[in-house]
Write a protein that holds these residues in place. Structure first.
Motif, mmCIF file in Angstrom:
data_model
loop_
_atom_site.group_PDB
_atom_site.id
_atom_site.type_symbol
_atom_site.label_atom_id
_atom_site.label_comp_id
_atom_site.label_asym_id
_atom_site.label_seq_id
_atom_site.Cartn_x
_atom_site.Cartn_y
_atom_site.Cartn_z
ATOM 1 N N ASP A 89 8.575 2.078 -9.802
ATOM 2 C CA ASP A 89 7.965 1.420 -8.735
ATOM 3 C C ASP A 89 7.226 2.299 -8.094
ATOM 4 N N ILE A 90 7.528 3.277 -7.847
ATOM 5 C CA ILE A 90 6.650 4.363 -7.295
ATOM 6 C C ILE A 90 5.788 5.075 -7.752
ATOM 7 N N PRO A 91 4.610 5.518 -7.332
ATOM 8 C CA PRO A 91 4.284 5.533 -5.793
ATOM 9 C C PRO A 91 3.629 4.400 -5.368
ATOM 10 N N GLY A 92 3.366 3.292 -6.172
ATOM 11 C CA GLY A 92 2.686 2.005 -5.658
ATOM 12 C C GLY A 92 1.090 2.192 -5.650
ATOM 13 N N PHE A 93 0.741 0.929 -5.518
ATOM 14 C CA PHE A 93 -0.948 0.849 -5.575
ATOM 15 C C PHE A 93 -1.709 1.231 -4.283
ATOM 16 N N ALA A 94 -0.915 1.319 -3.090
ATOM 17 C CA ALA A 94 -1.530 1.916 -2.007
ATOM 18 C C ALA A 94 -1.483 3.242 -1.959
ATOM 19 N N VAL A 95 -1.249 4.133 -3.119
ATOM 20 C CA VAL A 95 -1.217 5.409 -2.850
ATOM 21 C C VAL A 95 -2.626 5.861 -2.793
ATOM 22 N N ASP A 96 -3.683 5.329 -3.153
ATOM 23 C CA ASP A 96 -4.994 6.076 -2.956
ATOM 24 C C ASP A 96 -6.127 4.861 -2.236
ATOM 25 N N GLU A 97 -5.595 3.731 -1.712
ATOM 26 C CA GLU A 97 -6.309 2.683 -0.960
ATOM 27 C C GLU A 97 -5.089 2.253 0.291
ATOM 28 N N ASP A 98 -5.683 1.626 1.220
ATOM 29 C CA ASP A 98 -5.031 1.144 2.157
ATOM 30 C C ASP A 98 -4.663 -0.505 1.378
ATOM 31 N N ILE A 99 -3.648 -1.025 1.753
ATOM 32 C CA ILE A 99 -3.453 -2.371 1.340
ATOM 33 C C ILE A 99 -4.405 -3.433 1.570
#
Length: 309
Positions: A271-281
């Protein structure tokens, strides 16, 4: 372990622009990430999901412009199903007629209302009506009213020679449990809010499937973190004699891969680190994102990749 379900499903598509238009404009999903196939960076890897890009909602594609069509058969994923509110099925049936989307008649499976359909590449999909479903993270920015929007995965249907062997992996390694049977179809469920259903169909003697446009390439199951993933890898080796690949860093999750006994490629993704690791939600999917090892080739790759707009 009982809460683990599907992390994402990855399929093969034809032209990238057509793929993007169908999933964002017809189905109203969010483009969560625009990157490249790390193993074949001359093609995109597009991720579609809910408003937050949560595991259990992510359908991804490798789009190749001139891909040959795949063939359904043994050793493949027969269908990928999304969850929608029960009251939304009529809305979607009307929308598919309006948009010219190939679809079947509304049917019942295990007491649930199901509407099957296909995308432009022939990928077999379904909408499953869920009573009293309410999910605030469903993406409302794609033109679909929030009360009808796709919420995430219900699950997948696998077509294999021997359902028992595949079922043993689902129960022992991924924490699913058998909850129903309907003819040759066996249902396994977990406690995951999204992607918690896997139906396994035995089809002895059927032709094997062939990968191509419209085929599911692999199914990824969730691991909370590296430790949970390592425990699953250990169970596979000790209880089933199956070895996985080494862990691979996919930027948004870390993965290992293996063939389950029915021949379908399974992945275990953290599950980690997720899709917001390189872009804001708020900015998910806006820019082409590349892993560090490909950044030096950005200009080359951007020139090679087809236009999406």
């Amino acid at each position: 372990m009982r809460h683990h379900g599907i992390h994402h499903v990855t399929a093969i598509a034809g032209p990238a622009r057509r793929n993007l238009a169908f999933y964002t404009q017809v189905l109203g999903l969010r483009l969560v990430k625009k990157t490249v196939n790390f193993d074949d960076p001359g093609t995109y890897h597009l991720y579609f999901g809910d408003g937050l890009g949560q595991p259990g909602t992510i359908l991804t594609f490798f789009p190749w412009e001139h891909v040959a069509p795949g063939r359904a058969g043994v050793g493949t994923t027969q269908e990928t199903a999304f969850r929608v509110p029960e009251a939304a099925i009529g809305y979607w049936a009307h929308r598919f007629l309006e948009k010219g989307v190939a679809h079947g008649a509304v049917e019942k499976r295990f007491g649930q209302t199901v509407l099957t359909f296909k995308d432009p590449d022939g990928t077999s999909l379904a909408l499953v009506g869920i009573p009293n479903a309410d999910d605030a993270s469903a993406w409302a920015g794609g033109g679909i009213p929030a009360e009808y929007a796709i919420q995430g995965f219900e699950g997948v249907t696998l077509l294999v020679e021997d359902a028992a062997q595949t079922g043993a992996i689902l129960t022992d390694v991924f924490g699913f449990r058998e909850t129903g049977r309907d003819g040759s179809l066996i249902r396994y469920t977990s406690d995951a809010a999204m992607g918690g259903t896997v139906d396994v169909r035995s089809a002895k003697g059927f032709l094997p499937g062939r990968m191509g446009g419209g085929s599911v390439h692999h199914i990824a199951f969730r691991a909370e973190d590296d430790a949970a993933q390592a425990e699953m890898v250990k169970r596979l080796a000790e209880n089933h004699g199956i070895k996985t690949t080494e862990q691979r860093d996919r930027n948004y999750f870390r993965s290992v891969y293996f063939r389950e006994p029915g021949g379908i490629l399974f992945e275990i993704a953290t599950d980690i680190p997720g899709f917001a690791v390189d872009e804001d939600i708020d900015a998910l999917g806006h820019e082409l994102k590349l892993p560090a090892f490909l950044e030096s080739r950005r200009s080359e790759l951007e020139a090679k990749l087809p236009e999406l707009a």
